[in-house]
Design a protein around this motif. Sequence first.
Motif, PDB file in Angstrom:
ATOM      1  N   GLY A  28     -16.017  29.084  -1.997  1.00 46.28           N
ATOM      2  CA  GLY A  28     -14.489  28.829  -2.079  1.00 46.28           C
ATOM      3  C   GLY A  28     -13.652  29.831  -2.277  1.00 46.28           C
ATOM      4  O   GLY A  28     -11.763  29.657  -1.821  1.00 46.28           O
ATOM      5  N   ALA A  29     -13.488  30.767  -3.454  1.00 47.40           N
ATOM      6  CA  ALA A  29     -12.842  31.720  -3.799  1.00 47.40           C
ATOM      7  C   ALA A  29     -12.286  32.648  -2.645  1.00 47.40           C
ATOM      8  O   ALA A  29     -11.001  33.001  -2.753  1.00 47.40           O
ATOM      9  N   LEU A  30     -13.016  32.542  -2.204  1.00 42.07           N
ATOM     10  CA  LEU A  30     -13.169  34.236  -0.971  1.00 42.07           C
ATOM     11  C   LEU A  30     -12.226  33.063   0.231  1.00 42.07           C
ATOM     12  O   LEU A  30     -11.697  34.007   0.948  1.00 42.07           O
ATOM     13  N   VAL A  31     -12.576  32.423   0.307  1.00 34.49           N
ATOM     14  CA  VAL A  31     -11.897  31.550   1.836  1.00 34.49           C
ATOM     15  C   VAL A  31     -11.001  31.306   1.148  1.00 34.49           C
ATOM     16  O   VAL A  31      -9.407  31.454   2.240  1.00 34.49           O
ATOM     17  N   PHE A  32     -10.098  30.928   0.033  1.00 35.54           N
ATOM     18  CA  PHE A  32      -9.327  30.849  -0.569  1.00 35.54           C
ATOM     19  C   PHE A  32      -8.100  32.141  -0.194  1.00 35.54           C
ATOM     20  O   PHE A  32      -7.006  32.106  -0.037  1.00 35.54           O
ATOM     21  N   ALA A  33      -8.777  32.590  -1.425  1.00 32.96           N
ATOM     22  CA  ALA A  33      -8.496  34.658  -1.229  1.00 32.96           C
ATOM     23  C   ALA A  33      -7.446  34.789   0.174  1.00 32.96           C
ATOM     24  O   ALA A  33      -6.633  35.257   0.745  1.00 32.96           O
TER      25      ALA A  33
END
Length: 96
Positions: A28-33
Amino acid sequence: MSNETEQDSTVQDTRTQSTWRKWGPLTGALVFAALVLGWEYREFVLPLILSPASLLFACLAMHFLMHRGHGGHAGRRRAERREDDRDSEDRSGGPS
């Protein structure tokens, strides 16, 4: 017998849940970034994505990934022939 099956499925469910708990937040953090960076640098990234060279590279990548390189079809035929040879050896009682 059914208790073993229930225990196996419970262990498998627990592994699936723990794997999701481990990798879910990171994903989720990588997709958001990626979304934030894509939005910030859209004037630079969009022409690169839509350029003819990127379409050419995408076609080449799909060709090699889908066929597993050149000779992918021949490899499948060889494996089928080997299986046919094994079946004929089993029927005849061994190699002739």
